[in-house]
Design a protein around this motif. Structure first.
Motif, PDB file in Angstrom:
ATOM      1  N   VAL A 182       0.817  -1.209   0.000  1.00 13.08           N
ATOM      2  CA  VAL A 182       0.000   0.000   0.000  1.00 13.08           C
ATOM      3  C   VAL A 182       0.856   1.267   0.000  1.00 13.08           C
ATOM      4  O   VAL A 182       0.452   2.298  -0.522  1.00 13.08           O
ATOM      5  N   MET A 183       2.071   1.176   0.526  1.00 16.01           N
ATOM      6  CA  MET A 183       2.890   2.388   0.596  1.00 16.01           C
ATOM      7  C   MET A 183       3.497   2.739  -0.747  1.00 16.01           C
ATOM      8  O   MET A 183       3.816   3.880  -1.008  1.00 16.01           O
TER       9      MET A 183
ATOM     10  N   ARG B  71       3.629  14.788   1.376  1.00 10.31           N
ATOM     11  CA  ARG B  71       3.233  13.574   0.655  1.00 10.31           C
ATOM     12  C   ARG B  71       1.861  13.775   0.027  1.00 10.31           C
ATOM     13  O   ARG B  71       1.587  13.297  -1.061  1.00 10.31           O
ATOM     14  N   ASP B  72       0.998  14.499   0.724  1.00 11.06           N
ATOM     15  CA  ASP B  72      -0.337  14.697   0.187  1.00 11.06           C
ATOM     16  C   ASP B  72      -0.346  15.486  -1.109  1.00 11.06           C
ATOM     17  O   ASP B  72      -1.203  15.291  -1.958  1.00 11.06           O
TER      18      ASP B  72
ATOM     19  N   ASP C 295      -2.047  14.010  -4.350  1.00  8.74           N
ATOM     20  CA  ASP C 295      -2.989  14.803  -5.151  1.00  8.74           C
ATOM     21  C   ASP C 295      -2.609  14.778  -6.627  1.00  8.74           C
ATOM     22  O   ASP C 295      -3.471  14.701  -7.499  1.00  8.74           O
TER      23      ASP C 295
ATOM     24  N   GLU D 266      -3.582  11.573  -8.005  1.00  7.02           N
ATOM     25  CA  GLU D 266      -5.028  11.534  -8.145  1.00  7.02           C
ATOM     26  C   GLU D 266      -5.459  12.289  -9.405  1.00  7.02           C
ATOM     27  O   GLU D 266      -6.333  11.842 -10.145  1.00  7.02           O
TER      28      GLU D 266
ATOM     29  N   ARG E 298      -6.464   7.993  -5.148  1.00 10.57           N
ATOM     30  CA  ARG E 298      -5.484   8.564  -4.223  1.00 10.57           C
ATOM     31  C   ARG E 298      -4.347   7.585  -3.944  1.00 10.57           C
ATOM     32  O   ARG E 298      -3.180   7.930  -4.046  1.00 10.57           O
ATOM     33  N   ILE E 299      -4.718   6.367  -3.569  1.00 12.09           N
ATOM     34  CA  ILE E 299      -3.692   5.414  -3.153  1.00 12.09           C
ATOM     35  C   ILE E 299      -3.427   4.399  -4.259  1.00 12.09           C
ATOM     36  O   ILE E 299      -2.288   4.181  -4.655  1.00 12.09           O
ATOM     37  N   TYR E 300      -4.477   3.762  -4.744  1.00 10.56           N
ATOM     38  CA  TYR E 300      -4.314   2.747  -5.794  1.00 10.56           C
ATOM     39  C   TYR E 300      -4.674   3.358  -7.139  1.00 10.56           C
ATOM     40  O   TYR E 300      -5.728   3.958  -7.282  1.00 10.56           O
TER      41      TYR E 300
ATOM     42  N   MET F 136      -3.067   3.249   5.640  1.00  8.74           N
ATOM     43  CA  MET F 136      -2.313   4.261   4.902  1.00  8.74           C
ATOM     44  C   MET F 136      -3.019   5.601   4.879  1.00  8.74           C
ATOM     45  O   MET F 136      -2.389   6.634   4.710  1.00  8.74           O
TER      46      MET F 136
ATOM     47  N   ARG G 128      -2.704  17.970   7.259  1.00  8.32           N
ATOM     48  CA  ARG G 128      -3.714  18.338   6.272  1.00  8.32           C
ATOM     49  C   ARG G 128      -5.146  18.185   6.784  1.00  8.32           C
ATOM     50  O   ARG G 128      -5.976  19.056   6.576  1.00  8.32           O
TER      51      ARG G 128
END
Lengths: 168, 367, 188
Positions: free
Chosen positions: B67-68, B133-134, B138, B141, B147-149, C34, C43
């Protein structure tokens, strides 16, 4: 071709030392050695002396129709960048293999995984204890005759939800 | 003083543990006598599930292995399928793949700085790195919709071209991130508390690292210049100019500093990609994916994920589903034998810290 | 604080206390974890909602089941859940605890978590966005207000059902029942 020289030299060297062994190089930086069960540790030692210092992984394939397990030892050389696969086949009914720990220490974990997932016994591995599964009671799950969908039905789906239970 | 040997369970529900992992420690006083890694809390049996799905259905599955850092798994599976089926990838897609890989590496490293900082009690750095990281999440995305996958990489290329404005947005975010990195150094990497805490802890020699199967930062921290991006370049890496940071000491500190130095390289790689990227198509059409039969054969492909060498051994028997898939995750050797070796003799206070410094992703160990 | 709430505070101090101090147990059960760090950090900052990570189950009252639950993880989950003090709330995060999600045919993941421990609410999606955690938290507030978050009561009432299901998957559990008085009678 010039760039294939190293693979070609290795191929000839292996063939000159070991009998009953097939060596091929399907593409650049790849080497496939197919040998018999008894020769595996000799071949691995031979390759280790020639720069293949790291054992990357051990894969296992269940050839159910041929009644055989195929073991693939992945070796990697940092100097030449070649990735070698040493393959052998063992009997599926009585799967026993010699442990590679004397040659590569980190074979321990990979063998443990194959022991758990395929049920192959590795003679000389002191730590054949469950790695991932918790009190597994069925046949080793990665074998081809283990049907996961049927297992899920008979294990998880038969448990009633609270509403079903309360409504009878 | 009379000291007894005690057994101590570290995890899975533990504040010092990132991910669902557990270690059983035998301790005397506060020294670890023996450590036994106990993985398997995240085992889902990907290799088996993939044998039940057609080639294209496996894409949503593979990214969920880690997931990371999910994108390397998509790429390596795509590379495996491409090699078996003999599909060429257009030049532009190679560059886009490289950008996605490096963004994923940055996101993974930033998440790890949060985890590592928290383990050592540095809360500020975690607040910053998660915020940064966000920005990258983004971006991903914006590019892929998730977002993640992402499920963005397909055999034969990538799903669609870069959206309008992606380049400007990415370059702007990279500038921001690059501006923040010196502050990271001030507050964390050059902080005396961190340096004294991490230097000399959990040392591993070059020979031991190679013997125990280390790759990635763990191996590079011992002075071996090994990176699949250079050893066997894939995607657009052969066309790019970048350095492989190497350190000599093999301790926690060097491993963490490598993560920091790799971030500089990733930023530079992404900028180069935008400069050199040609115009053109981004994918080659593949046959109808639901009836697609990949030719018989076997392949081993490898690449450098954020954590080290990621390998995939795949066998096709000419059916619409793979016959056998075997992933070689970089965290598996790090998470079991190397962790056990390094924990021996450490103090209990350092256990979480050593585990973090090895950059172990528990879902990747278990698969 | 808003003045209108003062009467409520005076009338139900315990309810308001539970509502605004949802301490989530720090347990990374699956890949949903996560999305928790962004939620906790700069955030999204979950502390605005009174949500904090708690290191020990004894001090936590919110259990976020983040992602798939493998058979091996179910054991610590049940153990952790039983260690938490009442009232306790559980929220299933992601598709996998709901019905197996992606891993519907995996031999090692639990398909429906609510067969083994009671769940008060679900957050669907793979992976759910951080915003959805806040929606879930506000929803949980409403449920606590109305007295609808009764998972732990359901657990106590139907303890035998839950314990039997846990033992069906995990084998004989090596800790004594939490409510031994519920084990004898038939409540099914």
């Amino acid at each position: 071709m010039k760039i294939m020289d190293r693979e070609e030299n290795l191929r000839e060297e292996i063939l000159s030392v070991f009998k009953n062994t097939e060596v091929s190089s399907p593409k650049r930086k790849r080497l496939t050695v197919i040998t018999e069960k008894a020769l595996i540790s000799e071949v691995m030692k031979f390759l280790k002396d020639r720069g293949f210092k790291q054992l990357c992984a051990i894969s296992c394939i269940d050839w159910i129709e041929e009644k055989e397990f195929e073991l693939i030892y992945h070796l990697s050389s940092f100097e030449s960048g070649i990735h070698a696969m040493v393959k052998t086949k063992i009997d599926r009914e009585n799967p026993v293999m010699k442990s590679m720990i004397p040659v590569f220490t980190n074979a321990q974990t990979y063998e443990r995984e194959i022991w758990e997932m395929f049920g192959v016994q590795f003679e000389g591995n002191p730590r054949l204890i469950p790695l991932f599964l918790d009190r597994w009671r069925d046949i080793p799950p990665f074998r081809k005759d283990f049907d996961i969908r049927e297992y899920v039905k008979r294990t998880f789906d038969v448990i009633p939800s609270l509403e079903e239970k309360q409504n009878g | 003083m009379d000291e007894r040997e005690l057994e101590l369970f570290f995890g899975p529900q533990h504040m010092g543990m990132v991910g669902n992992f557990s270690i059983t420690l035998k301790v005397r006083g506060d020294r670890v006598v023996e450590a036994r890694a106990n993985p398997g809390y995240l085992h889902r049996g990907f290799a088996k599930m993939m044998e039940y799905r057609v080639w294209i259905q496996n894409f949503p599955l593979v990214c969920r292995i880690n997931v990371m850092d999910p994108d390397p798994y998509e790429l390596i599976y795509a590379m495996g399928v491409e090699e078996l089926a003999g599909i060429e990838v257009p030049e532009r897609a190679k560059y886009i793949r490289t950008i996605v890989m490096e963004l994923s590496r940055l996101a993974s490293h930033l998440a790890w700085i949060w985890a590592y900082g928290n383990a050592l009690g540095f809360d500020t750095i975690g607040q910053w790195s998660m915020g940064d990281r966000d920005y990258i999440i983004d971006l991903l995305e914006f590019l892929t919709g998730g977002r993640i996958y992402h499920i963005y990489i397909w055999p034969g290329g990538v799903r669609r071209d870069l959206p309008d404005g992606f380049e400007e947005k990415t370059l702007k975010i990279l500038d921001t991130l690059e501006g923040h990195l010196p502050e990271y150094d001030d507050v964390f990497f050059n902080n005396r508390l961190f340096v004294t805490r991490a230097r000399g802890v959990a040392k591993i020699t070059k020979e031991e690292a190679i013997e125990l199967g280390a790759t990635g930062q763990v191996l590079r921290a011992t002075g071996v210049k090994m990176d699949i991006r250079k050893l066997e370049p894939y995607a657009a890496y052969p066309y790019l100019d970048f350095e492989i940071p190497v350190r000599e000491d093999g301790d926690s500190y060097s491993r963490m500093m490598l993560i920091r130095e790799e971030m500089d390289q990733s930023i530079s790689i992404i900028r180069q990609c935008f400069k050199k990227m040609p115009k053109g198509p981004v994918y080659h059409r593949v046959p109808n994916p639901f009836k697609w039969k990949v030719p018989k054969g076997e392949t081993y492909v490898r690449m450098e994920s954020a954590r080290g060498e990621l390998g995939l051994y795949m066998v096709s028997t000419g059916e619409d589903k793979p016959y056998r898939v075997h992933f070689r995750p970089p965290s598996l050797p790090h998470g079991i034998l190397i962790l056990e070796k390094l924990l021996k003799g450490a103090s209990i206070a350092d256990v979480g810290h050593i585990m973090m410094s090895l950059y172990i992703a528990a879902p990747e160990v278990d698969r | 604080m808003d003045r209108g709430k003062i009467s409520k505070w005076l009338k139900y101090p315990e309810k308001m206390g539970h509502k605004y101090s949802l301490w989530a147990i720090y347990f990374a059960t699956g890949c949903g974890i996560m999305e928790i760090p962004p939620v906790l950090t700069s955030r999204w900052d979950a502390e605005r909602f009174g949500v904090l990570p708690a290191a020990t189950p004894r001090q936590a009252n919110l259990f976020l089941i983040t992602g798939y639950v493998s058979v091996k993880t179910l054991r610590p989950i049940v153990r952790t859940y039983e260690l938490m003090r009442e009232p306790k709330y559980t929220v299933g995060f992601g598709s996998c605890p709901i019905n197996g999600g992606m891993y519907w045919d995996s031999y090692n993941t639990i398909k429906r978590v609510d067969k083994y421990i009671p769940i008060d609410g679900w957050i669907a999606g793979c992976m759910p966005r951080p915003e959805s955690i806040f929606i879930a938290v506000t929803k949980l507030w409403m449920m606590i207000d109305k007295g609808a978050a009764t998972g732990y009561i359901r657990y106590r009432e139907n303890y035998r059902y839950y314990r039997e299901n846990q033992e069906r998957i995990l084998g004989k559990l090596d800790w004594p029942p939490l409510y031994p008085e519920k084990m004898g009678e038939d409540n099914g």
